[in-house]
Design a protein around this motif. Structure first.
Motif, PDB file in Angstrom:
ATOM      1  N   GLY A 202       1.383   1.765  -1.770  1.00  0.00           N
ATOM      2  CA  GLY A 202       2.070   1.545  -3.048  1.00  0.00           C
ATOM      3  C   GLY A 202       3.306   0.646  -2.979  1.00  0.00           C
ATOM      4  O   GLY A 202       3.381  -0.361  -3.687  1.00  0.00           O
ATOM      5  N   ARG A 205       2.631  -3.037  -2.467  1.00  0.00           N
ATOM      6  CA  ARG A 205       2.100  -3.772  -3.621  1.00  0.00           C
ATOM      7  C   ARG A 205       3.217  -4.144  -4.581  1.00  0.00           C
ATOM      8  O   ARG A 205       3.151  -5.175  -5.233  1.00  0.00           O
ATOM      9  CB  ARG A 205       0.978  -2.966  -4.278  1.00  0.00           C
ATOM     10  N   GLU A 206       4.260  -3.304  -4.648  1.00  0.00           N
ATOM     11  CA  GLU A 206       5.445  -3.697  -5.423  1.00  0.00           C
ATOM     12  C   GLU A 206       6.109  -4.898  -4.737  1.00  0.00           C
ATOM     13  O   GLU A 206       6.450  -5.891  -5.376  1.00  0.00           O
ATOM     14  CB  GLU A 206       6.450  -2.539  -5.518  1.00  0.00           C
ATOM     15  N   SER A 210       1.007  -7.376  -5.552  1.00  0.00           N
ATOM     16  CA  SER A 210      -0.428  -7.519  -5.298  1.00  0.00           C
ATOM     17  C   SER A 210      -1.241  -6.319  -5.769  1.00  0.00           C
ATOM     18  O   SER A 210      -2.344  -6.080  -5.266  1.00  0.00           O
ATOM     19  CB  SER A 210      -0.658  -7.740  -3.798  1.00  0.00           C
ATOM     20  N   THR A 211      -0.710  -5.566  -6.742  1.00  0.00           N
ATOM     21  CA  THR A 211      -1.485  -4.442  -7.285  1.00  0.00           C
ATOM     22  C   THR A 211      -2.687  -5.004  -8.039  1.00  0.00           C
ATOM     23  O   THR A 211      -2.530  -5.922  -8.836  1.00  0.00           O
ATOM     24  CB  THR A 211      -0.610  -3.619  -8.259  1.00  0.00           C
ATOM     25  N   ASP A 216      -9.864  -0.667  -8.193  1.00  0.00           N
ATOM     26  CA  ASP A 216      -9.169  -0.329  -6.953  1.00  0.00           C
ATOM     27  C   ASP A 216      -9.865  -1.057  -5.809  1.00  0.00           C
ATOM     28  O   ASP A 216     -10.719  -1.901  -6.036  1.00  0.00           O
ATOM     29  CB  ASP A 216      -9.194   1.200  -6.749  1.00  0.00           C
TER      30      ASP A 216
END
Ligand code: PBG
Length: 323
Positions: A202, A205-206, A210-211, A216
């Motif tokens: 998590g 990705r912040e 790259s979220t 998913d």
């Protein structure tokens, strides 16, 4: 009978404990991840990873010198481009953000081992690690061509090792071929061989923006419930030419590190990921745990499980403590 066996004899004082200690963590074991963001004069704190920043390429020489002075042998580079598209073309631009970063670091620290993460998720506008078809599924074989271009562009920019993290089938073999044809037959590949679809990514990705925009990564990253599959993945990558294999994340997967270490002769790397780092930082900030002791204990556990080297955001702090 009173016990004849008294294990406490060997724990009586620190000198004795030092003599019988089985696992040692050294700065030499550590690899420090760096986020490079396109731009100038940027040192941007990453909120979910206290103590970590996004750096623009011009800020890397000072950072690289610090890392060398701490005795850390290697860095792992991630890029955050200013523009993204559906094909992730920014990942293999000659003057892309990672390519610039490699040159900046090698200019001032030629002996620092520069490893590059080879993946598309930081460069695609949809945030997936590959190219999508019209049904928004990640296409395996079309993605391989792009990954090979990315790895080759990093090699040409002067990196010392490439680390494919996309989890497409066959990528190690395709990258090996591309490197060999490009004259880089001596450049090693460290494959993210055993990479789980983990919620512990998590904070990363912040950091990297790259979220995935939808869905998913479960169609390409592994199910956390599986361990025999880890052996199949590792075997495939070794057969395709991986020089070093990796298990990721680390602490929730110590059993996986152990079986992979027992099964394979290749050097084994483990990645203590962003969520593992953030948990320790957050709890320590509350005063609920001791940061330094937990940092040391977690890294020691990962080594004890069988990792030869560890990618960790704690690398710099840890090296300071160790020296
Ligand atoms: C790129 C990549 C990721 C991480 C390393 N390489 C993100 C992901 O797979 O979503 C995560 C590292 C971390 O959490 O520290 N695919």
């Amino acid at each position: 009978m009173f016990p004849e066996n008294r294990p406490r004899r060997l724990r009586a004082n620190e000198t004795m404990r030092r003599m019988i200690r089985e696992t040692h963590v050294r700065a030499n074991d550590l690899i420090y991840p760096i986020f490079i963001k396109e731009g100038n004069s940027l040192t941007e704190p990453i909120i979910a990873m206290p103590g970590q920043n996004r750096y623009s390429p011009d800020r890397l020489p000072a950072l690289a010198k610090d890392i060398v002075s701490l005795g850390i042998p290697a860095v792992l580079l991630f890029g955050i481009p200013s523009r993204k598209d559906s094909y992730g073309t920014g990942a293999h631009k000659k003057d892309g953000v990672v390519q610039q970063g490699i040159r900046r670091i090698k200019d001032v620290a030629p002996d620092l081992m520069v490893i590059t993460d080879v993946c598309l998720c930081e460069y695609t506008d949809h945030g997936h690690c590959g190219i999508l078809d019209e049904k928004n599924e990640v296409m395996n074989d079309d993605t391989l061509e792009v990954l090979a271009q990315v790895a080759l562009s990093h090699a040409k920019a002067g990196c010392d090792m490439v680390a494919p993290s996309d989890m497409m089938d066959g990528r190690v073999g395709i990258i090996r071929d591309a490197l060999d044809e490009g004259g880089f037959e001596h450049l090693p590949i460290m494959s993210y061989a055993v990479k789980y679809a983990s919620a512990f990514y998590g904070p990363f990705r912040e950091a990297a923006g790259s979220t995935p925009a939808f869905g998913d990564r479960k169609s390409y990253q592994m199910d956390p419930a599986n361990v025999r599959e880890a052996l199949r993945e590792a075997r495939a990558d070794v057969e395709e030419g991986a020089d070093i294999i990796m298990v990721k994340p680390a602490l929730p997967y110590l059993d996986v590190i152990r079986v992979v270490a027992d099964e394979f002769d290749e050097p084994l790397c483990a990645y203590q990921v962003s969520g593992e780092y953030a948990m320790i930082k957050a709890a320590a900030a509350q005063g609920w745990i001791l940061e330094e002791a937990c940092m040391l204990e977690s890294i020691t556990s990962i080594k004890r499980a069988g990792a030869d080297m560890i990618i960790t955001y704690f690398a710099r702090e840890l090296s300071r403590v160790l020296s």
